[in-house]
Design a protein around this motif. Structure first.
Motif, mmCIF file in Angstrom:
data_model
loop_
_atom_site.group_PDB
_atom_site.id
_atom_site.type_symbol
_atom_site.label_atom_id
_atom_site.label_comp_id
_atom_site.label_asym_id
_atom_site.label_seq_id
_atom_site.Cartn_x
_atom_site.Cartn_y
_atom_site.Cartn_z
ATOM 1 N N MET A 1 -23.134 7.741 -9.847
ATOM 2 C CA MET A 1 -23.448 6.560 -10.659
ATOM 3 C C MET A 1 -22.192 6.014 -11.342
ATOM 4 S SD MET A 1 -26.677 6.124 -10.177
ATOM 5 C CE MET A 1 -26.272 6.743 -8.527
ATOM 6 N N ILE A 2 -21.375 6.922 -11.847
ATOM 7 C CA ILE A 2 -20.134 6.509 -12.505
ATOM 8 C C ILE A 2 -19.204 5.833 -11.500
ATOM 9 C CG2 ILE A 2 -18.058 7.363 -13.677
ATOM 10 C CD1 ILE A 2 -19.872 9.633 -14.799
ATOM 11 N N ALA A 3 -19.080 6.430 -10.311
ATOM 12 C CA ALA A 3 -18.213 5.853 -9.284
ATOM 13 C C ALA A 3 -18.709 4.481 -8.847
ATOM 14 C CB ALA A 3 -18.139 6.801 -8.085
ATOM 15 N N LEU A 4 -20.028 4.323 -8.713
ATOM 16 C CA LEU A 4 -20.582 3.037 -8.301
ATOM 17 C C LEU A 4 -20.410 1.973 -9.375
ATOM 18 C CD1 LEU A 4 -23.839 4.210 -6.486
ATOM 19 C CD2 LEU A 4 -21.782 3.254 -5.450
ATOM 20 N N CYS A 5 -20.457 2.359 -10.646
ATOM 21 C CA CYS A 5 -20.189 1.406 -11.722
ATOM 22 C C CYS A 5 -18.733 0.936 -11.675
ATOM 23 C CB CYS A 5 -20.501 2.035 -13.078
ATOM 24 S SG CYS A 5 -22.266 2.143 -13.452
ATOM 25 N N ILE A 6 -17.817 1.866 -11.437
ATOM 26 C CA ILE A 6 -16.401 1.489 -11.324
ATOM 27 C C ILE A 6 -16.194 0.574 -10.118
ATOM 28 C CG2 ILE A 6 -14.078 2.386 -10.913
ATOM 29 C CD1 ILE A 6 -14.916 4.897 -12.480
#
Length: 411
Positions: A293-298
């Motif tokens: 989720m963090i990677a997709l937000c970035i």
């Protein structure tokens, strides 16, 4: 404690639930783009009054739904989510019928507020489907229902626009009421019912399905962490809604057709990729999912930055499609985490809280977008969306320190 009786063909029932959600959401979106025009056509409002009434027509139902959905979810846990599904469809059909014959702006707003308060169909469908499906199907279910909502949100305005132009706004609302009534009849006759079982029997069922860990999760208070994730994701998603069409037509000097195409590509990406993300995440630990989720937000922040540069029409459209692909993972995953880590007797309540958080995020993002549009040049507004996604990634990275997830290393 409620338990859904597994009939011989649960897959068929889930497909039917998907169809009902898609049609019901399309019906509700048929009138969505045209409330300001309808209120203006009444000739009873000044320019300033029109802006306020239009804002209430759009945001009012989200606000009342945000406040009332948890109550309906809790009621569903007690009396059955099938009844909540029927209640929500009946509420949508009756309020759309009333709106078809209502011409007074104040009454229109009152009915719209009532509609938000007594409907809550998405939360009811999620809770009902979660008890109809197995734990292994839960992520796929949430992605599937999110796809149905996205598809309905694309098809509804298209059908509504044609009806509004050819038949008028009354026909739009009458058609929506008829579609919701048809969904109500289909759900009442074809979907399996909820069945009440003794608490002792439900406890035995929970112990066999690993719900002891779910109860432990509930007591540890991790629910706010998932709700915060939903609120952040939805806020970032809705931030450009207020100014997207203006940005495309004025800052980019593109046509309205290009704006519609770029908007539709995001929905297409979500519909195509949400089921694939659900399959991939099915065997992953919560901590691994959160890192994704963090990677997709970035990655979403990078896409927003590239859109701000407007290198070419093709690159802009590609960014919109890829962003939709990422959206297919973000919100459905948090809903599935809520469902998977919630005891069976609290499914409706937890998913209702999740929907309230999504409504709050939508209101926050839309309001922030409107405010930014008033204080920043139009050509710079997409940079704020990139910043919002980076901030979301940062806050999600801090979640395990406050609400430890299974599989995470201690902070």
């Amino acid at each position: 404690m409620l338990f859904i009786h597994r009939q011989a063909a649960p897959v068929h029932a889930l497909k039917l639930l998907w169809l009902i959600q898609c049609v019901a959401m399309a019906a509700m979106e048929m009138s969505g783009p045209f409330w300001a025009l309808h209120l203006q056509s009444s000739g009873q409002l000044s320019a300033s009054e029109l802006s306020w009434y239009s804002a209430l027509a759009y945001a009012g139902p989200m606000l009342t739904a945000m406040l009332c959905i948890p109550w309906w979810g809790k009621a569903g846990d007690r009396i059955g989510h099938h009844w909540m599904l029927l209640r929500a469809l009946a509420a949508l059909a009756l309020t759309q019928l009333a709106l078809a014959y209502c011409t007074q702006p104040l009454m229109i707003i009152a009915i719209r507020l009532l509609q938000g308060a007594i409907a809550g169909f998405i939360a009811a469908a999620q809770a009902y489907g979660s008890q109809l499906s197995s734990r292994e199907q839960r992520g796929q279910l949430m992605a599937s229902l999110q796809t149905a909502t996205a598809l309905g949100s694309v098809l509804g305005p298209m059908a509504g626009g044609w009806l509004y132009q050819s038949q008028g706004f009354t026909a739009v609302n009458l058609s929506a009421a008829a579609l919701c009534a048809g969904c109500l009849l289909l759900a009442a006759l074809c979907l399996p019912r909820s069945k009440v079982v003794p608490a002792s029997a439900s406890t035995a069922l929970q112990s066999n399905s690993g719900s002891a860990q779910q109860n432990s999760w509930w007591r540890q208070g991790m629910l706010p962490g998932f709700l915060l994730g939903i609120l952040l994701i939805q806020s970032a998603k809705m931030l450009p809604q207020a100014y997207f069409s203006l940005y495309v037509t004025q800052a980019m000097q593109a046509t309205t057709g290009f704006a519609g195409l770029s908007y539709g590509l995001s929905a297409a990406g979500l519909c195509l990729c949400a089921p694939l993300w659900a399959i991939y995440f099915r065997q992953q630990e919560d901590s691994t999912i959160l890192r994704w989720m963090i990677a997709l937000c970035i990655a979403s922040a990078v896409l927003m930055a590239v859109q701000s540069l407007y290198l070419s029409a093709t690159i802009f459209l590609l960014c919109r499609f890829l962003w939709g692909c990422f959206l297919g993972a973000l919100l459905p995953v948090f809903y599935s985490l809520l469902s998977l880590h919630t005891p069976a007797n609290k499914q409706g309540q937890a998913l209702a809280y999740g929907n309230s958080a999504a409504k709050a995020g939508a209101l926050l993002g839309t309001a922030a977008g409107a405010l930014l549009m008033a204080i920043l040049p139009l050509q710079h507004l997409f940079w704020t969306v990139a910043v919002a996604y980076l901030l979301t990634a940062l806050l999600l990275a801090l979640l395990p320190r406050t609400y430890p997830l299974p599989g995470s290393a201690p902070a």
